[in-house]
Scaffold this motif. Structure first.
Motif, short mmCIF file in Angstrom:
data_model
loop_
_atom_site.label_atom_id
_atom_site.label_comp_id
_atom_site.label_asym_id
_atom_site.label_seq_id
_atom_site.Cartn_x
_atom_site.Cartn_y
_atom_site.Cartn_z
N VAL A 94 -10.26 -13.21 -16.79
CA VAL A 94 -11.60 -13.80 -16.82
C VAL A 94 -12.29 -13.61 -15.48
CG1 VAL A 94 -12.86 -15.98 -16.99
CG2 VAL A 94 -11.05 -15.46 -18.64
N TRP A 95 -11.54 -13.81 -14.40
CA TRP A 95 -12.11 -13.65 -13.05
C TRP A 95 -12.61 -12.22 -12.83
CZ3 TRP A 95 -13.19 -17.32 -9.54
CH2 TRP A 95 -13.52 -16.89 -8.25
N GLU A 96 -11.81 -11.26 -13.24
CA GLU A 96 -12.20 -9.86 -13.08
C GLU A 96 -13.42 -9.52 -13.95
OE1 GLU A 96 -8.61 -7.81 -14.02
OE2 GLU A 96 -7.71 -8.12 -12.03
N ASP A 97 -13.47 -10.12 -15.14
CA ASP A 97 -14.61 -9.90 -16.02
C ASP A 97 -15.89 -10.45 -15.39
OD1 ASP A 97 -15.89 -9.12 -18.44
OD2 ASP A 97 -15.84 -11.20 -19.10
N VAL A 98 -15.79 -11.65 -14.81
CA VAL A 98 -16.93 -12.26 -14.14
C VAL A 98 -17.39 -11.39 -12.96
CG1 VAL A 98 -17.62 -14.19 -12.66
CG2 VAL A 98 -16.44 -14.63 -14.82
#
Length: 202
Positions: A94-98
């Motif tokens: 999720v962090w990388e997607d953000v």
């Protein structure tokens, strides 16, 4: 604010009003923002404007809600329950997607500017409250699956993560404003995530 009058506005007129107001509120504090400048920029008459919007407070709340909705269509936070299986792998994904998608959203960039210039606005506090509640729910899942230190009070963890995310966003805005090409955004994202994990892991 007249919801009926607002709903009856032609889409292009409404978009022009929101765009002009968003630009004004993103570049100045609420107190410094000028309704006259907004009205002039979007090409409305004062009588037409006040037929739709009662006050600057109402317009500000409308802009925050509209930008948040637009940003939500661009990126939606995953349900906290989805973190229960492989919490830290899910969190990293999720962090990388953000980190990959948020810089591409002009709505989010404007929203960040408005939020951090006007933290005491009721509309901003309401939005921040929703974000904080999502963080709390996500951390609760992490504590249940023993991926996060459950001995630390949940409210302290929530405040810590929420404050850190806010700091990350403010720093990102500063880098964008300074057009700091020397900064590797992927490397920055890695360091930010590492800092979060060190604060929360068992």
């Amino acid at each position: 604010m007249s919801e009926t009058a607002l709903a009856r506005m032609r889409p292009e007129k409404r978009a022009a009003l929101i765009d002009a107001a968003a630009r004004e509120f993103a570049s100045r504090t609420f107190e410094e923002a000028s309704l006259n400048r907004i009205i002039s920029t979007c090409g409305m008459s004062k009588s037409s404007f006040y037929h739709v919007v009662d006050s600057k407070d109402d317009l500000f709340a409308l802009v925050v809600a509209d930008l948040a909705a637009s940003a939500g269509r661009f990126w939606t936070p995953p349900a906290p329950e989805t973190f229960s299986d492989g919490f830290w792998d899910r969190a990293r994904s999720v962090w990388e997607d953000v980190a990959r998608t948020w810089p591409e959203s002009p709505e989010l960039t404007r929203l960040w500017h408005i939020v951090y210039a006007n933290p005491d606005s009721p509309a901003v506090r309401e939005l921040a409250g929703r974000v904080e509640e999502w963080v709390r729910s996500m951390l609760t899942v992490g504590r249940k699956v023993e991926a996060i230190d459950a001995e630390c009070p949940l409210e302290l963890q929530t405040l810590t993560v929420f404050s850190l995310l806010r700091t990350f966003d403010e720093w990102a805005l500063t880098l964008m404003e300074n057009d700091n090409a020397a900064v590797d955004s992927e490397e920055v994202s890695v360091h930010q995530f590492r800092l979060l994990t060190r604060l929360l892991q068992v």
